[in-house]
Design an enzyme around this catalytic site. Structure first.
Site, PDB file in Angstrom:
ATOM      1  CG  HIS A   1     -10.359   4.113   2.838  1.00 49.38           C
ATOM      2  ND1 HIS A   1     -10.825   4.212   4.036  1.00 49.38           N
ATOM      3  CD2 HIS A   1      -9.029   3.986   3.080  1.00 49.38           C
ATOM      4  CE1 HIS A   1     -10.009   4.518   4.963  1.00 49.38           C
ATOM      5  NE2 HIS A   1      -8.821   4.274   4.326  1.00 49.38           N
ATOM      6  CG  ASN A   2     -11.110  -0.747  -2.694  1.00 48.14           C
ATOM      7  OD1 ASN A   2     -11.663   0.328  -2.861  1.00 48.14           O
ATOM      8  ND2 ASN A   2     -10.176  -1.129  -3.689  1.00 48.14           N
ATOM      9  CG  HIS A   3      -8.449  -4.292   1.576  1.00 46.77           C
ATOM     10  ND1 HIS A   3      -7.799  -3.483   0.429  1.00 46.77           N
ATOM     11  CD2 HIS A   3      -8.298  -5.732   1.491  1.00 46.77           C
ATOM     12  CE1 HIS A   3      -7.362  -4.434  -0.275  1.00 46.77           C
ATOM     13  NE2 HIS A   3      -7.411  -5.845   0.339  1.00 46.77           N
TER      14      HIS A   3
ATOM     15  CD  GLU B   1      -5.152   7.523  -0.795  1.00 50.80           C
ATOM     16  OE1 GLU B   1      -4.022   8.041  -1.242  1.00 50.80           O
ATOM     17  OE2 GLU B   1      -5.608   8.175   0.428  1.00 50.80           O
TER      18      GLU B   1
ATOM     19  CG  ASP C   1      -3.928  12.416   0.199  1.00 51.46           C
ATOM     20  OD1 ASP C   1      -2.849  12.537   1.032  1.00 51.46           O
ATOM     21  OD2 ASP C   1      -4.156  11.360  -0.202  1.00 51.46           O
TER      22      ASP C   1
ATOM     23  CG  HIS D   1      -1.806   1.035   1.189  1.00 56.51           C
ATOM     24  ND1 HIS D   1      -2.983   0.914   0.504  1.00 56.51           N
ATOM     25  CD2 HIS D   1      -1.901   2.170   1.903  1.00 56.51           C
ATOM     26  CE1 HIS D   1      -3.600   2.234   0.871  1.00 56.51           C
ATOM     27  NE2 HIS D   1      -3.057   2.785   1.361  1.00 56.51           N
TER      28      HIS D   1
END
Lengths: 734, 230
Positions: A91-93, A89, A113, A45
């Site tokens: 933030h799947n998991h 970006e 960011d 990551h």
């Protein structure tokens, strides 16, 4: 010399070879906090260790690119002294494990960011992928994710102006939550994440550090197995109220000349922000970990370094200006605390009550992190694996098929979603969700507009990752051109399964080439992005999904054009060179869930010509509406043109193809439906760009009637079709 | 005309209000922080939308204890015009400047979309000359479900203090037109003196042609016309 057990090393996501390399670098066994630091910074990551060798092939330069990849977000020039700052970006998991907090903190992270660069956030978009609608977890995940995005974005006061939601069985065990944030800044007030100037103090600003999110980055670098729900403690908890204060405090601080560098604490928290800032500046850093504001007692250096507590920033202040920084931040009720100093030692040092607990060369952590050229093996394409059984309707029964397609949640109205998002706050939303092919937000203090679009067709990428990825870029560019803006640059979010499988790595490499080809052809460089690997559960991976976020600019936001027919009597034209096919279509998915080929043809040159022709027509004010033909094909696109705007139908002869269903529901990139009062001029522009134009008739009435080769195949009241389309999404998740 | 826009931590429509008043209407408008004690002599006060103090307790429950609220109370008591929009309306009810409370939407989810608002009741600084019209104004809230006990509702109705109501586009009251379950379809009310007004819809979001809707202008024009008369 004591060392760590293989199990401890594995739990830190490190291989034995990587661990041996750590010992070689240090010349000793790492301390426990050092092991943690390497673990997160060398995670997939944070380190991009499997993707870096490929990412180099992306075009990142252009005359309007101010800052490309490498900083916290990409920056392009918008003219008049303004720049647009943006990034997407994943933030799947975390969102699969805890949908509300996972999605909420995804929004919070991407906002940081952007404002860490000195930009005022003006828009958010979200690209979401869920499993099949009737999967037992899907409704729960959709509700949680949408609630999470809404609760965070609404409170923080940044409008969620657009997005993309699709469903496919490949995401059953791995949903995708990709958040994009867009901000604006003055060109001469861009801030970088650099720890420069020996002796300058390092400040910690924002929420206190707790034990949440420890090893979040490591979790995002592993596939899911049974019991992944037990990783819930790895998920961070967001506080949008604090984020709002942090935005205002940071922008206030940045309006004065106090800072040398600033970076948010995102994945891998304090560790990555501080190490990356030192690496970019080629400096060193000493951090007094015991000074970090703590939420709970008994926290260790290891936990403080690895916590992913949200809403925290690291600032390097110009020496001598500390008092003013503290004064400004304190007014917002936020913690502000000097925790370290910039050095020129080239070393990353952490102390705990005077004792050194971390001492690592900065270069070892970031620039010299492992890089892998993983093996690639072409996957067998799904061409003609088997013939799907498609029932062939009689006569006008295609009307019912169209209704069924419109009710599929991927195509149906997303009002259920965007009604829960504040898409109007900041009074800059010119085209909000559901109005145009792209969202349009005004550029403050100018007449200009910023057009935004996100998307990717995963099924097309499963059939051919290279062409699918190029098509994702082209479609996003076309969306932006449809509303009247020139496509300028992209951010990408590359969602793939495990890079340790050669077929996945091959698809990744192909997708990179596809993005690169399309970005070259369309002059839209990649200025920021993110890679998310390991989107797989028990060996079953997602479709390759290189999500594309496109940013376009237009000189006059008030001329933004909607998707739907605005006025009766306008001539409707189909423009474009694409030849539709059935491969990977939404129509085919009604009968067979496996993406089937072959994919339709795709010509980047024709895409470029189509975009140029659209922009030429827009410049002359010729188009009253413009809508690209995407999922569901021409029949769906024409129905959609009647659902918004003035609610107008159409009676049209559509081009025949070798199959009736291809003519109606076949898909390909590069076709647009426009309405105009000046057919001749549009036709002459298209002729100059070597584009085919088909006159479809005038929009009027309240029925959609489509004839193929002279025979009526679809004939339905718009209200009947709209009812299916309006309730399809809600019906699936409520 | 001078407008004080009170900015609480978590307010997020304060800049929008200032922008509309200054750039669209050419007035003087400035933010006043929650912890200040001086409103700087405004002609009218706006309490903007947002999530004051995160709205983690009841919406507005903490904001009402801000130092500046004593000044707002005094200004209102002197008859000065005070307008609370969305979170500002919630704060006014918590502060006791308006009766009732705003509960969670009946559908339990945040709603952001255009609503049709019938303007009625007595004359207030915000609705002077607008009564009888139906305006399209966006709402964006999670807690807009107006509630008050029966006596209060009866009094509000009898005294013409319900000044905004959710209606169908043609002005009729229908169940579908009420987005959040508000009692008597109430979208906004005023106090007994008529100078303190609270409403859930956001007129500042629809005062420019660029944003596709200018219905909100009429409410601001009423505010400005009132001052011109004085």
């Amino acid at each position: 010399m004591s060392t760590y057990s293989p199990e401890v090393i594995k739990r830190h996501g490190l291989t034995q070879e990587e661990y041996a390399r750590i010992e070689r670098t240090l010349g000793r066994t790492p301390t426990w906090p050092e092991l943690g630091v390497f673990s997160v910074l060398w995670s997939e990551h944070c380190s991009y260790k499997s993707s870096r060798v490929h990412l180099r092939r992306l075009p990142t330069k252009g005359p309007h690119v101010v800052l490309g990849p490498g900083e916290n977000a990409g920056v392009i020039d918008a003219g008049d002294g303004w720049v647009v700052v943006f990034k997407m970006e994943s933030h799947n998991h975390p969102s699969y494990i805890e949908p509300k907090q996972g999605a909420a903190t995804g929004v919070g992270g991407i906002l940081r960011d952007v404002f860490t660069m000195g930009a005022r956030p003006i828009a958010l978009l979200d690209a979401l992928r869920f499993g099949r609608p009737d999967h037992p977890k899907t409704a729960h995940l959709v509700k949680g994710v949408v609630h999470g995005i809404g609760s965070y974005g609404n409170c923080v006061g940044v409008p969620t102006v657009g997005g993309d939601v699709a469903f496919d069985p490949s995401y059953d065990g791995n949903i995708l939550v990709n958040a994009m944030a867009v901000g604006v800044a003055r060109a001469d007030r861009i801030f970088l994440g650099r720890a420069e100037g020996v002796g300058n103090p390092v400040f910690y600003v924002g929420s206190k550090t707790g034990r949440d999110g420890i090893h979040g980055a490591t979790m995002a670098s592993e596939e899911f197995g049974a019991g992944s729900e037990e990783k819930r403690p790895n998920v961070q908890v967001g506080d949008p109220f604090i984020e709002k204060l942090l935005i205002e405090a940071c922008l206030e601080v940045m309006s004065e000349d106090l800072l040398v560098g600033i970076q948010d604490m995102g994945a891998a928290g304090l560790t990555s922000s501080s190490a990356e800032m030192a690496a970019r500046a080629g400096s060193g850093l000493i951090l007094h970990l015991d000074r970090v504001p703590m939420r709970e007692t008994g926290m260790t250096p290891y936990e403080l370094l690895l916590s992913e507590s949200q809403e925290r920033m690291l600032m390097v202040c110009e020496h001598g200006k500390e008092a003013r920084l503290i004064e400004l931040v304190s007014r917002w009720g936020l913690d502000v605390c000097e925790v370290g100093t910039v050095t020129d030692s080239g070393r990353y040092v952490g102390t705990w009550h005077g004792e050194t607990v971390v001492d690592i060369p900065v270069s070892a952590l970031v620039d010299d992190a492992p890089k892998y050229e993983r093996p690639l093996a072409p996957a067998r394409r799904a061409d003609n694996v088997h013939e799907p059984a498609i029932p062939v309707p009689e006569g006008e029964e295609y009307s019912a098929v169209l209704g069924d397609l419109l009710a599929r949640p991927t195509i149906a109205s997303k009002r259920w979603v965007y009604r829960q998002y504040d898409h109007m706050v900041r009074t800059g939303t010119v085209l909000g969700p559901g109005v145009g092919d792209a969202a349009v937000v005004r550029l403050p203090d100018t007449k200009k507009g910023v057009a935004l679009s996100v998307g990717c067709n995963g099924r097309q990428c499963a059939l051919d990752p290279r062409r699918g990825a190029a098509q994702a870029v082209a479609e996003a560019a076309l969306n932006v051109a449809c509303v009247g803006a020139r496509p300028m640059a992209i951010t990408d979010c590359l969602n793939f399964a495990s890079p340790e499988r050669s077929a996945v790595m091959w698809a990744f490499s192909e997708a990179i080439d596809g993005i690169a080809e399309a970005c070259e052809a369309l002059s839209t460089p990649v200025v920021s992005g993110n890679v998310s690997f390991y989107n797989e559960t028990e060996g079953r991976g997602i479709h390759p999904t290189p999500m594309i976020g496109m940013v376009g600019l237009m000189d006059d936001a008030s001329r933004a054009v909607p998707s739907a027919f605005p006025e009766a009597g306008l001539e409707v034209l189909l423009i474009g060179e694409g030849r539709p096919g059935l491969g990977g279509t939404e129509f085919l998915a009604m009968y067979d869930e496996t993406p089937l080929g072959p994919p339709s043809g795709f010509d980047l040159g024709a895409q470029r010509r189509l975009i140029d022709a659209l922009l030429e027509g827009h410049a002359g004010g010729l188009f009253r509406s413009a809508h690209d033909v995407a999922e569901g094909g021409l029949a769906v696109a024409l129905a959609e043109c009647g659902f918004g705007g003035a609610g107008l139908g159409l009676s049209a002869d559509i081009p025949a193809e070798d199959r009736l269903d291809v003519a109606l529901f076949g898909e390909c990139a590069g076709r647009v439906v426009v309405s105009t009062a000046n057919v001749a001029e549009v036709e002459s522009i298209c002729a100059r760009h070597y584009l085919k134009v088909v006159r479809l008739g005038r929009c009027r009435g309240d029925r959609l009637t489509l004839r193929v080769a002279g025979q009526v195949r679809v004939d339905a009241g718009l209200s009947t079709l709209k009812a299916r389309w309006s309730h399809g999404f809600e019906g699936a998740v409520e | 005309m001078r407008f004080a826009v009170v900015s609480f931590p978590g307010s997020n429509c304060d800049d929008d209000c200032v922008r509309v008043l200054t750039e669209v209407f050419g007035q003087t408008a400035f933010k006043v922080r929650h912890d200040e004690h001086d409103l700087r002599a405004p002609d009218a006060i706006l309490l903007p939308g947002g999530f004051s103090f995160g709205d983690y307790l009841r919406c507005g429950a903490i904001a009402r204890f801000s130092p500046i609220m004593a000044e707002v109370q005094a200004f209102a008591a002197r008859g000065g015009p005070v307008v609370g929009i969305c979170n500002g309306f919630q704060i006014l009810t918590e502060a006791g400047l308006l009766p009732g409370a705003l509960r969670r939407n009946a559908g339990l989810s945040f709603i952001c979309e255009d609503a049709y608002i019938g303007v009625e009741g007595r004359e207030t600084p915000l609705t002077r000359g607008v009564q009888g019209q139906v305006l399209r104004i966006p709402i964006a809230h999670n807690e807009g479900n107006y509630f008050a006990d029966t006596e209060t509702l009866t009094a509000l109705e009898a005294e013409g203090r319900v000044i905004f109501r959710y209606v169908a586009p043609d002005g009729r009251r229908t169940a579908e037109a009420n987005p959040n379950g508000a009692a008597n379809d109430i979208a906004g009310i005023c106090n007994a003196a008529g100078n303190v007004v609270g409403l859930m819809p956001h007129p500042e979001r629809c005062a420019e042609a660029l944003l596709g809707n200018t219905d909100g202008r009429r409410l601001f024009e009423s505010l400005l016309a009132g001052e011109a008369q004085r």
